[in-house]
Design a protein around this motif. Structure first.
Motif, PDB file in Angstrom:
ATOM      1  N   GLY A 118      -0.768  45.170 -31.387  1.00 28.15           N
ATOM      2  CA  GLY A 118      -0.528  44.662 -32.769  1.00 28.15           C
ATOM      3  C   GLY A 118      -1.019  43.393 -33.138  1.00 28.15           C
ATOM      4  N   THR A 119      -1.841  42.677 -32.473  1.00 25.02           N
ATOM      5  CA  THR A 119      -2.582  41.483 -32.821  1.00 25.02           C
ATOM      6  C   THR A 119      -3.961  41.710 -33.491  1.00 25.02           C
ATOM      7  N   LEU A 120      -4.586  40.760 -33.941  1.00 31.67           N
ATOM      8  CA  LEU A 120      -5.890  41.018 -34.829  1.00 31.67           C
ATOM      9  C   LEU A 120      -6.886  41.006 -33.823  1.00 31.67           C
ATOM     10  N   THR A 121      -7.724  42.205 -34.038  1.00 31.12           N
ATOM     11  CA  THR A 121      -9.068  42.139 -33.214  1.00 31.12           C
ATOM     12  C   THR A 121      -9.845  40.730 -33.434  1.00 31.12           C
ATOM     13  N   LEU A 122     -10.730  40.266 -32.448  1.00 31.95           N
ATOM     14  CA  LEU A 122     -11.692  39.159 -32.602  1.00 31.95           C
ATOM     15  C   LEU A 122     -12.618  39.555 -34.082  1.00 31.95           C
ATOM     16  N   LEU A 123     -12.897  40.566 -34.200  1.00 30.46           N
ATOM     17  CA  LEU A 123     -13.871  40.612 -35.369  1.00 30.46           C
ATOM     18  C   LEU A 123     -13.113  40.641 -36.756  1.00 30.46           C
ATOM     19  N   ALA A 124     -11.866  41.079 -36.690  1.00 32.54           N
ATOM     20  CA  ALA A 124     -10.700  41.048 -37.859  1.00 32.54           C
ATOM     21  C   ALA A 124     -10.464  39.448 -37.898  1.00 32.54           C
ATOM     22  N   GLY A 125     -10.343  38.891 -37.012  1.00 34.95           N
ATOM     23  CA  GLY A 125      -9.972  37.392 -37.187  1.00 34.95           C
ATOM     24  C   GLY A 125     -10.744  36.714 -37.823  1.00 34.95           C
ATOM     25  N   LEU A 126     -12.260  36.926 -37.340  1.00 35.25           N
ATOM     26  CA  LEU A 126     -13.396  36.174 -37.814  1.00 35.25           C
ATOM     27  C   LEU A 126     -13.466  36.587 -39.362  1.00 35.25           C
ATOM     28  N   SER A 127     -13.460  37.800 -39.712  1.00 38.73           N
ATOM     29  CA  SER A 127     -13.473  38.435 -41.098  1.00 38.73           C
ATOM     30  C   SER A 127     -12.557  37.794 -41.891  1.00 38.73           C
ATOM     31  N   MET A 128     -11.296  37.664 -41.669  1.00 38.64           N
ATOM     32  CA  MET A 128     -10.204  36.868 -42.424  1.00 38.64           C
ATOM     33  C   MET A 128     -10.508  35.450 -42.636  1.00 38.64           C
ATOM     34  N   LEU A 129     -10.861  34.820 -41.444  1.00 36.95           N
ATOM     35  CA  LEU A 129     -11.129  33.534 -41.470  1.00 36.95           C
ATOM     36  C   LEU A 129     -12.235  33.320 -42.524  1.00 36.95           C
TER      37      LEU A 129
END
Ligand code: HEM
Length: 217
Positions: A118-129
């Motif tokens: 349920g946590t963000l993937t690394l790519l999703a985290g970078l994208s949302m940042l």
């Protein structure tokens, strides 16, 4: 920049209308007509995609028409005069996109952004940042149109400088790249062979970046 535009002609309304119609039309075509998404998802999930594509195009046009004119492309005065309205509309559409995305943001809707726990993937985290920082930077850019900041010449100069614009564009591109590049590399999976919206927007970014790199003074 060509700031001495004498005519009052302003093509903002038609540019904004056509950009919105084409962007929303593309989202409908790719996801509903040739893709598998149910029509019940149009009012929020799919409309969000159309709106953020339109926002991206309008903001890139806003940043790039002046530099394009500097490069000798003879942009019409009606288009140059439309820049402010395009920038404001692009920003408002991004706000709408951010609000809609916040409401939709769950593993059930965006499975590829979440790990099994349920946590963000690394790519999703970078994208949302990239997305949230691009949003804040655009907010700062819009603030420069407020009268109380117009007096601060150094701030205006910095925020409209080539370096800052290229940085702002890069943040938007990071948002798209980290979210989409895996899908960009698999054309066999594209609905109706139509490229993903993130890739269409990224191509608009690439053109805008090159124009700003060479044409912004
Ligand atoms: C608070 C800031 C932001 C958040 C939370 C956010 C969130 C999202 C999410 C969740 C998606 C995936 C949408 C989907 O696939 O249906 C997305 C896609 C996208 N975003 Fe953002 N975003 C933000 C800022 C921005 C900004 C500043 C721009 C640029 C103007 C932008 C342009 C786009 C574009 C063009 C897409 C591609 C849509 C697609 O491939 O379907 N976003 N954003």
């Amino acid at each position: 920049m060509n700031e001495q535009i004498r005519t009052t002609k302003n093509s903002a309304a038609s540019i904004i209308f056509v950009t919105l119609a084409l962007s929303i039309g593309y989202a409908i075509l790719r996801y509903h007509i040739v893709g598998p998404v149910l029509w019940k998802d149009f009012p929020f999930f799919i409309l969000n995609k159309g709106l953020c594509l339109a926002a991206f195009i309008l903001l890139t046009l806003n940043f790039s028409l002046g530099p394009l004119n500097n490069l000798g492309a003879r942009v019409s005065p009606g288009w140059l005069n439309a820049r402010k309205a395009m920038g404001m509309t692009g920003f408002l559409l991004v706000m709408l996109h951010a609000l809609m995305s916040f409401l939709l943001f769950s593993p059930a809707v965006y499975g590829k952004f979440f790990d099994v726990n349920g946590t963000l993937t690394l790519l999703a985290g970078l994208s949302m940042l990239g997305g949230v920082t691009a949003f804040v930077v655009l907010w700062g850019y819009n603030m420069t149109f407020q009268t109380f900041l117009r007096e601060d010449k150094a701030f205006i100069q910095f925020i409209t400088s080539r370096k800052f614009m290229l940085f702002a564009l890069l943040l938007g591109a990071a948002h798209l790249f980290f979210m989409g590049y895996e899908g960009w590399l698999q054309p066999a999976g594209w609905h109706g062979n139509l490229p993903p919206i993130s890739l269409v927007a990224f191509s608009v970014f690439a053109a805008g970046y090159v124009i700003n790199l060479f044409g912004r003074e």
